[in-house]
Motif scaffolding. Structure first.
Motif, PDB file in Angstrom:
ATOM      1  N   LEU A   6      11.309   4.056   9.823  1.00 45.97           N
ATOM      2  CA  LEU A   6      11.450   4.308   8.384  1.00 45.97           C
ATOM      3  C   LEU A   6      10.428   3.495   7.593  1.00 45.97           C
ATOM      4  O   LEU A   6       9.832   3.993   6.629  1.00 45.97           O
ATOM      5  N   GLN A   7      10.230   2.231   7.989  1.00 47.41           N
ATOM      6  CA  GLN A   7       9.247   1.408   7.278  1.00 47.41           C
ATOM      7  C   GLN A   7       7.843   1.969   7.470  1.00 47.41           C
ATOM      8  O   GLN A   7       7.037   2.038   6.528  1.00 47.41           O
ATOM      9  N   ASP A   8       7.539   2.400   8.676  1.00 45.60           N
ATOM     10  CA  ASP A   8       6.228   2.962   8.976  1.00 45.60           C
ATOM     11  C   ASP A   8       5.984   4.232   8.159  1.00 45.60           C
ATOM     12  O   ASP A   8       4.881   4.452   7.650  1.00 45.60           O
ATOM     13  N   ALA A   9       7.017   5.053   8.021  1.00 44.81           N
ATOM     14  CA  ALA A   9       6.866   6.304   7.269  1.00 44.81           C
ATOM     15  C   ALA A   9       6.595   6.039   5.796  1.00 44.81           C
ATOM     16  O   ALA A   9       6.003   6.885   5.110  1.00 44.81           O
ATOM     17  N   GLY A  10       7.012   4.894   5.298  1.00 47.34           N
ATOM     18  CA  GLY A  10       6.811   4.572   3.897  1.00 47.34           C
ATOM     19  C   GLY A  10       5.485   3.902   3.589  1.00 47.34           C
ATOM     20  O   GLY A  10       5.172   3.649   2.419  1.00 47.34           O
ATOM     21  N   LEU A  11       4.665   3.611   4.623  1.00 49.87           N
ATOM     22  CA  LEU A  11       3.381   2.955   4.393  1.00 49.87           C
ATOM     23  C   LEU A  11       2.360   3.940   3.832  1.00 49.87           C
ATOM     24  O   LEU A  11       2.363   5.120   4.171  1.00 49.87           O
ATOM     25  N   SER A  12       1.495   3.438   2.977  1.00 48.88           N
ATOM     26  CA  SER A  12       0.402   4.255   2.442  1.00 48.88           C
ATOM     27  C   SER A  12      -0.884   3.439   2.489  1.00 48.88           C
ATOM     28  O   SER A  12      -0.903   2.276   2.083  1.00 48.88           O
ATOM     29  N   TYR A  13      -1.937   4.055   2.982  1.00 47.75           N
ATOM     30  CA  TYR A  13      -3.228   3.372   3.098  1.00 47.75           C
ATOM     31  C   TYR A  13      -4.280   3.979   2.171  1.00 47.75           C
ATOM     32  O   TYR A  13      -5.466   3.765   2.350  1.00 47.75           O
ATOM     33  N   ASP A  14      -3.823   4.758   1.211  1.00 46.76           N
ATOM     34  CA  ASP A  14      -4.744   5.354   0.251  1.00 46.76           C
ATOM     35  C   ASP A  14      -5.128   4.289  -0.780  1.00 46.76           C
ATOM     36  O   ASP A  14      -4.284   3.830  -1.556  1.00 46.76           O
ATOM     37  N   ASP A  36      -6.605   4.524  -3.461  1.00 50.34           N
ATOM     38  CA  ASP A  36      -6.515   4.996  -4.842  1.00 50.34           C
ATOM     39  C   ASP A  36      -5.077   5.158  -5.320  1.00 50.34           C
ATOM     40  O   ASP A  36      -4.839   5.384  -6.510  1.00 50.34           O
ATOM     41  N   SER A  37      -4.114   5.054  -4.407  1.00 50.34           N
ATOM     42  CA  SER A  37      -2.718   5.223  -4.816  1.00 50.34           C
ATOM     43  C   SER A  37      -2.188   3.928  -5.410  1.00 50.34           C
ATOM     44  O   SER A  37      -2.641   2.827  -5.078  1.00 50.34           O
ATOM     45  N   SER A  38      -1.226   4.054  -6.303  1.00 49.57           N
ATOM     46  CA  SER A  38      -0.628   2.873  -6.921  1.00 49.57           C
ATOM     47  C   SER A  38       0.276   2.159  -5.920  1.00 49.57           C
ATOM     48  O   SER A  38       0.812   2.777  -4.994  1.00 49.57           O
ATOM     49  N   ALA A  39       0.427   0.860  -6.106  1.00 44.16           N
ATOM     50  CA  ALA A  39       1.274   0.070  -5.211  1.00 44.16           C
ATOM     51  C   ALA A  39       2.719   0.523  -5.328  1.00 44.16           C
ATOM     52  O   ALA A  39       3.233   0.750  -6.427  1.00 44.16           O
ATOM     53  N   GLY A  40       3.381   0.685  -4.201  1.00 40.44           N
ATOM     54  CA  GLY A  40       4.757   1.140  -4.196  1.00 40.44           C
ATOM     55  C   GLY A  40       5.737   0.048  -4.583  1.00 40.44           C
ATOM     56  O   GLY A  40       5.383  -1.131  -4.701  1.00 40.44           O
ATOM     57  N   GLU A  41       6.988   0.449  -4.757  1.00 40.56           N
ATOM     58  CA  GLU A  41       8.035  -0.509  -5.123  1.00 40.56           C
ATOM     59  C   GLU A  41       8.303  -1.500  -4.006  1.00 40.56           C
ATOM     60  O   GLU A  41       8.576  -2.675  -4.245  1.00 40.56           O
ATOM     61  N   VAL A  42       8.274  -1.032  -2.776  1.00 41.01           N
ATOM     62  CA  VAL A  42       8.588  -1.870  -1.618  1.00 41.01           C
ATOM     63  C   VAL A  42       7.304  -2.500  -1.096  1.00 41.01           C
ATOM     64  O   VAL A  42       6.311  -1.810  -0.850  1.00 41.01           O
ATOM     65  N   HIS A  48     -16.017  -4.308  12.416  1.00 41.63           N
ATOM     66  CA  HIS A  48     -14.923  -4.765  11.555  1.00 41.63           C
ATOM     67  C   HIS A  48     -14.476  -3.599  10.686  1.00 41.63           C
ATOM     68  O   HIS A  48     -14.729  -3.553   9.494  1.00 41.63           O
ATOM     69  N   CYS A  49     -13.837  -2.634  11.326  1.00 39.52           N
ATOM     70  CA  CYS A  49     -13.396  -1.431  10.617  1.00 39.52           C
ATOM     71  C   CYS A  49     -12.267  -1.779   9.665  1.00 39.52           C
ATOM     72  O   CYS A  49     -11.427  -2.617   9.960  1.00 39.52           O
ATOM     73  N   SER A  50     -12.239  -1.134   8.521  1.00 41.04           N
ATOM     74  CA  SER A  50     -11.171  -1.363   7.552  1.00 41.04           C
ATOM     75  C   SER A  50     -10.056  -0.371   7.777  1.00 41.04           C
ATOM     76  O   SER A  50     -10.264   0.728   8.268  1.00 41.04           O
ATOM     77  N   GLY A  51      -8.847  -0.773   7.389  1.00 39.20           N
ATOM     78  CA  GLY A  51      -7.699   0.123   7.529  1.00 39.20           C
ATOM     79  C   GLY A  51      -7.035  -0.079   8.870  1.00 39.20           C
ATOM     80  O   GLY A  51      -7.683  -0.074   9.907  1.00 39.20           O
ATOM     81  N   PRO A  52      -5.725  -0.279   8.899  1.00 37.14           N
ATOM     82  CA  PRO A  52      -5.021  -0.497  10.151  1.00 37.14           C
ATOM     83  C   PRO A  52      -5.252   0.652  11.126  1.00 37.14           C
ATOM     84  O   PRO A  52      -5.299   1.817  10.754  1.00 37.14           O
ATOM     85  N   LEU A  53      -5.387   0.308  12.393  1.00 37.02           N
ATOM     86  CA  LEU A  53      -5.833   1.226  13.429  1.00 37.02           C
ATOM     87  C   LEU A  53      -4.929   2.441  13.545  1.00 37.02           C
ATOM     88  O   LEU A  53      -3.821   2.358  14.030  1.00 37.02           O
ATOM     89  N   GLY A  54      -5.406   3.581  13.101  1.00 32.64           N
ATOM     90  CA  GLY A  54      -4.782   4.851  13.405  1.00 32.64           C
ATOM     91  C   GLY A  54      -3.464   5.134  12.748  1.00 32.64           C
ATOM     92  O   GLY A  54      -2.957   6.234  12.860  1.00 32.64           O
ATOM     93  N   VAL A  55      -2.847   4.148  12.071  1.00 37.24           N
ATOM     94  CA  VAL A  55      -1.492   4.354  11.578  1.00 37.24           C
ATOM     95  C   VAL A  55      -1.448   5.472  10.545  1.00 37.24           C
ATOM     96  O   VAL A  55      -0.634   6.385  10.623  1.00 37.24           O
ATOM     97  N   ASP A  56      -2.350   5.422   9.586  1.00 38.37           N
ATOM     98  CA  ASP A  56      -2.358   6.455   8.566  1.00 38.37           C
ATOM     99  C   ASP A  56      -2.716   7.800   9.182  1.00 38.37           C
ATOM    100  O   ASP A  56      -2.184   8.838   8.801  1.00 38.37           O
TER     101      ASP A  56
END
Length: 586
Positions: free
Chosen positions: A27-35, A37-43, A134-142
Motif C-alpha cells: 500500500l505504501q509503495d502504491a502511494g509513492l510518486s516520482y513525478d 512536477d507533481s505536488s507533494a502528497g499529504e503522506v 549516478h542515475c536519479s530516481g529510485p531504481l525501477g519503482v516508478d
C-alpha cells in the motif's frame, strides 16, 4: 523526496505479522510518486523509506524495516534481496580437484511474481550503469508501478500464496531480513510455539545481528521519532517480541514504541493443545509488551482471543474469507494504513509520543482498534450525508477482539478518516433549506466528524484527523470488495451488472475510518483473558508450556499483573472519565 521529517523504524516479528506487513508495504509503495512536477502528497514517505545506492550508483528507495521469520519461510525471496547484488564472485575458489555439482529445482513462482521479475529484468536491461553512474530516481519503482497499472492484470492468488513473499511487490534492503534458523516454519519438529522459547532467543548471534541492523537504520535518521513493531502474539514470537520491545525501551529511551500484536483468525493444523498455547502466549505478550511499549494494540479479526471465539466481524462491503491469511491480513493492513497515518503526515503530523499520550493516561497502555473497511460513503455525497446514515450505530467493527461497551464511556479516543478524496466534507444545501440533521449545519469536516463521534461518546477526550489521500490498491491486492462499490471504493446508488471473466480489478482505492480507544470495555477484555489463562492450570494441563523456558513463578506473576492492568480500566464513576488509576481492592 528529501526534507525534514520524523523517521520511523519498523520491525515485523513473525509470519502473520509479515503477511500484514507485506500488504501494508505494498500500500505504501502504491502511494509513492516520482513525478518531479507533481505536488507533494499529504503522506510523507520519507518517514518510512530510506534512500540508498546500488553498486552501480543507482538510487534506491527501500523500507526502513527489520523483518524476522523462521527457516523455510521465505521460499523464492532471497534474504539479501536483489537491489545490491554485486554479482558472482569466484575469486575465493581455490580448489583444483574435481567438483560435483548438485542443483535443486527452483521453486515455481506464481503469475504475479513472474510478471514482476520480467518487469525488473526489462528495467535493468534498459539502464546503462556505465554511462549513468549516478542515475536519479529510485531504481525501477516508478516504472514498475506504471507498468503494473497498464497491465491491469487481475491476479487471483488465493490458491497460490503460501508465504508473505508470494505477494510482496517491493525491493527490500539487504539488512532487512533476519532468519531464525533454530526453528522451522513448516513441519512438526523444531517449531517456535511457546513464549519461553522466544524469550530465550534474543541472545548471542541473533542479538548481535538485531543490534547491528538497528544501528544501521537508526544512525542515518536525523529526527527519529520511534519504532512501530508488528509482532505475532499467538506463538513463540510473543516471547521474542517481548524481549525486543524491552531492548528498544532500554536502548532508545524517550522514543515512541507503538506495538501492534497480530493474531490470525485460525492457524493451520490447530489442535486443542495448540489453541491453549495460543491463549497463554497472548496472555504473556499482552502483559510484557504493554509494559515495554508506549502502547500495545492487539490487531486481529478473531471474535475473541480465547479458545472458543465467536465469528469474525462481518464488514458490509467486504467479501473476504477470514480463514485465508492472504485475505485477513489485507483487511488489517488497510486498517493499519489509517491507524498509523497521524504520525506520517507531511503537515499537521502528530508524533508517536503524542498519539500514545492521548490514549494511555494512568498506565492504561493497552488500547483497542476499530475500523470501517471501507467507510460507507455514497459516491458524490458529503460527509454529513454518510454519517447521518450511521446515526443508529457506529460504522466500525472490532479489530482487537474487543467489542465496544455501548455505554458511551471512554477514557480517550483517536479517530482517523482516510480517503475521502473527491467527496465533500460539508453539506451543500441551497440557502434557506432546512438541514436534515445537525451535522449538515456545521462548518468544517473536523466539526462534522467530532460531533458525530461525540453523539456516541459525549464525555470522551477525542483527537481526530482527516486525510484526503486514500489507500491505493494495486495488484496483487485481493479483490474482496462488494460489487456495490465504485472503482474508488465509494457506494454506488445502483449495483452494476457483474463484470465479465478476467476483467480488471474494480476497486483501486478505498476510504477507511478507524478509531483507537482506551475505555472500560478493555477491563472485560483483559479480565476474560486473565480468567481463561488462569483456568488453564498450566502446571497440570500444559506442563510442556513451562518446560520451554518459562518459570511457573514468572507465569503466575504475569497473571497477577494482567489482573491489575484490567482493574486500571474499571470505571466506578457512573460514566465520568477517571483521572487516576487508583483501584479498590477486590
Amino acid at each position: 523526496m528529501s526534507g525534514l521529517c520524523r523517521e520511523v523504524v519498523t520491525l515485523q516479528l513473525g509470519h502473520y505479522s509479515n503477511f500484514v506487513g507485506a500488504h501494508w508495504w505494498n500500500l505504501q509503495d502504491a502511494g509513492l510518486s516520482y513525478d518531479p512536477d507533481s505536488s507533494a502528497g499529504e503522506v510523507q514517505s520519507d518517514v518510512l523509506f530510506r534512500e540508498g545506492q546500488t553498486h552501480g550508483g543507482h538510487v534506491t528507495y527501500t523500507p526502513r524495516l527489520i523483518a524476522m521469520d523462521l527457516k523455510g519461510s521465505l521460499r523464492t525471496l532471497r534474504q539479501e534481496g536483489r537491489l545490491y547484488d554485486p554479482g558472482k564472485d569466484t575469486s575465493a575458489v581455490t580448489w583444483d580437484g574435481g567438483l560435483v555439482k548438485h542443483e535443486a529445482s527452483p521453486l515455481e513462482k506464481n503469475p504475479f511474481l513472474q510478471d514482476l521479475d520480467k518487469m525488473d529484468a526489462e528495467i535493468l536491461a534498459q539502464t546503462d550503469f556505465s554511462s549513468q553512474p549516478h542515475c536519479s530516481g529510485p531504481l525501477g519503482v516508478d516504472s514498475v508501478n506504471r507498468r503494473l497499472a497498464r497491465l491491469q492484470q487481475g491476479y487471483r492468488l488465493e490458491g497460490s500464496v503460501k508465504v508473505w513473499s508470494d505477494f510482496l511487490r517491493i525491493h527490500l534492503h539487504p539488512r532487512t531480513i533476519s532468519v531464525i534458523h533454530q526453528y522451522n516454519h513448516d513441519g512438526e519438529a523444531h517449531r517456535l510455539e511457546a513464549f519461553g522459547q522466544g524469550d530465550a532467543l534474543l541472545q548471542g548471534a541473533l542479538l548481535d545481528e538485531l543490534e547491528d541492523k538497528l544501528h544501521f537504520f537508526v544512525e542515518e535518521c536525523d529526527y527519529l521519532q520511534g519504532f512501530q513493531v508488528l509482532c505475532d502474539v499467538a506463538d513463540g514470537f510473543a516471547g521474542l517480541g517481548s524481549k525486543v520491545t524491552e531492548m528498544l525501551r532500554d536502548s532508545y529511551g524517550g522514543r515512541g514504541i507503538l506495538t501492534w500484536g497480530l493474531a490470525p483468525v485460525s492457524h493451520p493444523g490447530s489442535t486443542p493443545l495448540k489453541d491453549l498455547y495460543h491463549l497463554l502466549n497472548v496472555t504473556m505478550a499482552t502483559v510484557h509488551m504493554s509494559s515495554h511499549s508506549s502502547f500495545f494494540c492487539p490487531l486481529t479479526l478473531r471474535g475473541r482471543l480465547g479458545r472458543r471465539p465467536p465469528s469474525p466481524p462481518a464488514f458490509p462491503d467486504l467479501n473476504y474469507d477470514p480463514s485465508l491469511w492472504f485475505h485477513s491480513s489485507a483487511v488489517l493492513a488497510l486498517a493499519l494504513d489509517a491507524l498509523t497515518v497521524p504520525y506520517r503526515l507531511r503537515t499537521n503530523s502528530v508524533p508517536m509520543w503524542q498519539v500514545s499520550d492521548a490514549l494511555t493516561e494512568s498506565g492504561r497502555k493497552v488500547v483497542a482498534a476499530y475500523g470501517a473497511v471501507p467507510f460507507p460513503m455514497m459516491h458524490g455525497s458529503s460527509l454529513p450525508d454518510a454519517l447521518s446514515g450511521c446515526a443508529d450505530a457506529l460504522p466500525w467493527k472490532p479489530l482487537s477482539a474487543c467489542p465496544e461497551g455501548g455505554d458511551g464511556r471512554c477514557y480517550g479516543q483517536w479517530t482517523t478518516l482516510k480517503g475521502y478524496e473527491g467527496q465533500r466534507l460539508l453539506s451543500s444545501l441551497p440557502p434557506g433549506t432546512e438541514p436534515p440533521s445537525p451535522l449538515h449545519s456545521l462548518h468544517s469536516g473536523e466539526d462534522v466528524l467530532a460531533s458525530y463521534v461525540r453523539s456516541f461518546y459525549p464525555s470522551c477526550p477525542l483527537a481526530l484527523q482527516l486525510v484526503s489521500t486514500p489507500s491505493k490498491l494495486t495488484p496483487p491486492f485481493p479483490q474482496i470488495f462488494s460489487p456495490s462499490l465504485s472503482d474508488r471504493g465509494f457506494l454506488l446508488s445502483e449495483t452494476p451488472p457483474p463484470p465479465p471473466p478476467h476483467a480488471s480489478p474494480a476497486v483501486s482505492s478505498l476510504p477507511v475510518l478507524t478509531s483507537l480507544q482506551s475505555g472500560p470495555a478493555l477491563e472485560s477484555w483483559l479480565s476474560e483473558l486473565q480468567r481463561g489463562a488462569a483456568a488453564a492450570s498450566v502446571r497440570r494441563s500444559v506442563p510442556s508450556f513451562l518446560s520451554q523456558g518459562l518459570e511457573l513463578a514468572d507465569y503466575q506473576e504475569a497473571l497477577e499483573q494482567l489482573r491489575c492492568l484490567a482493574r486500571c480500566y474499571r470505571d466506578d464513576s457512573g460514566g465520568a472519565t477517571r483521572s487516576s488509576s487508583s483501584d479498590d481492592d477486590d
